[in-house]
Design a protein around this motif. Structure first.
Motif: not given
Length: 434
Positions: A363-367, A407-409, A415-416
């Motif tokens: 996933d494209y989030d912090r986790d 990803l940080i940028n 979020r995705m």
């Protein structure tokens, strides 16, 4: 004569940029000194405020022993309003626990603000407590480390236990007391207290491993603390401590003697895979378990290994007719968290097979970024292996640091989930070939 460290404290925490103190004459009746806060240049001289503080000579840094002072929770930058006429306030000021800061308006006379700050004596006292706590933690850690390292000298253990304990000892032996709070051997979210608690758990677990063939969860804390309620000491950390212990040991906890958990960790996958006791062909989704992985040497004919976060991707790829077989792919789902069972399965397959590339898709989030990092840490040491990361723009990138920065940028405003850009067979084949 005020010591140099006092001047550093005032400069670092009380004065603002460009400010300095102009000292007045001390009052030797109560050892209070008033200093002007000034700002000067070649053309200007401005009085910005006043500091009132204690200069009692050779004051011993002893405990404040004052509950009221403790409840104020002073820090070097905290400003507190106190009653100037209260005898207690004056006593704290006289003893050096606090100092008074007054700030003027532009006319250099009208009081704009008046409050109390942490005194240098209180600052020294808090620094002393912090150092004592640091020394205590260091001694506690060294004692735990020595006790855990001593378990490697014991004999008459099963092969699994001996291997697991040796792996634990190797981890602990690499720990350094100066890096305990930042070591990558622990989950990043664990603060220092949790890390020490975990080491106590490791010590307790290891001691039981040496003396009992099998033992219950409650026995770990009970035998270690030997007090009423000791059996519950580790309860709030139960699952994460067991998961992390298995990661360190590289052996399931049940193989080390822990019974009655009734827990089996599944590892879902699709593709061709075989071992000593079972074989799977391309087709539907299957599941390995942490117990079967610990007793197997799995391998695959696949040359492409997909490691994905969510089951939706796994089931979608497995349902795509002939995709896995045509691309000679194997896909494993880490189910939102990379447990020791997943790591062991991945390492087994990489060690025993001829896998050419790994595609990591989360996933494209912090986790998701953290899970990608954990997967990468599991696979990157294997030689002659191409590692690819799937970007939100449906592109692939082969460098971890570039992927992390991208990803940080992306996460600054977005979020995705994986499913939002699942694509299809054409996309997946393109990623394999890129």
């Amino acid at each position: 004569m005020l010591e140099e460290s006092f001047h550093h404290y005032i400069k670092d925490f009380i004065l603002k940029s460009g400010e300095e103190l102009e000292w007045g004459q001390p009052n030797y009746d109560n050892f209070l000194l008033e200093a002007k806060i000034i700002k000067r240049s070649e053309r200007t001289y401005r009085i910005l405020g006043l500091l009132t503080l204690s200069i009692q000579p050779d004051k011993v840094i002893e405990t404040a022993n004052d509950h009221k002072l403790d409840t104020l929770k002073f820090t070097p930058r905290k400003k507190v309003n106190l009653d100037d006429d209260d005898r207690q306030t004056f006593r704290w000021l006289e003893d050096g626990w606090i100092l008074k800061e007054v700030r003027f308006e532009k006319d250099e006379k009208t009081v704009r603000s008046s409050h109390y700050r942490m005194g240098f004596r209180l600052y020294q006292y808090e620094q002393l407590k912090l150092q004592q706590k640091t020394d205590q933690i260091r001694q506690e850690f060294l004692q735990l480390k020595n006790q855990i390292l001593a378990t490697q000298d014991c004999e008459k253990l099963s092969d699994k236990k001996e291997l697991g304990l040796q792996n634990i000892v190797n981890k602990v032996n690499q720990l350094n007391e100066n890096e305990l709070s930042s070591s990558d051997f622990f989950p990043q979210k664990w603060h220092l207290g949790s890390r020490l608690k975990y080491l106590h758990f490791v010590n307790a677990f290891s001691q039981l491993c040496l003396h009992k063939k099998e033992f219950d969860w409650k026995e770990i804390g009970a035998a270690y603390f030997q007090k009423i309620g000791g059996s519950k000491e580790f309860d709030s950390y139960k699952q994460e401590f067991i998961d992390h212990l298995e990661e360190w040991a590289n052996v399931p906890a049940v193989e080390l003697g822990l019974t009655s958990l009734g827990q089996i960790t599944p590892v879902f996958f699709a593709g061709q895979l075989s071992g000593r006791y079972a074989a799977y062909d391309w087709g539907p989704v299957h599941a390995l378990t942490n117990l079967s992985i610990a007793n197997e040497a799995y391998r695959t004919k696949a040359t492409t290994l997909w490691l994905v976060e969510n089951r939706a991707i796994l089931t979608r790829m497995a349902a795509a007719e002939h995709f896995l077989k045509e691309t000679n792919s194997l896909i494993i789902c880490v189910d939102g968290h990379v447990r020791s069972a997943h790591k062991n399965a991945i390492v087994q397959l990489l060690d025993n097979s001829d896998i050419k590339q790994v595609l990591i898709w989360c996933d494209y989030d912090r986790d998701g970024l953290q899970i990608s990092k954990e997967i990468h840490a599991t696979v990157y040491k294997h030689k002659n292996l191409t590692i690819k990361f799937i970007l939100p723009e449906q592109q692939v990138i082969c460098d971890w640091f570039q992927f992390e920065q991208c990803l940080i940028n992306f996460l600054e405003n977005n979020r995705m989930e994986q499913e939002q850009m699942m694509g299809g067979v054409d996309h997946w084949k393109k990623w394999i070939q890129d």
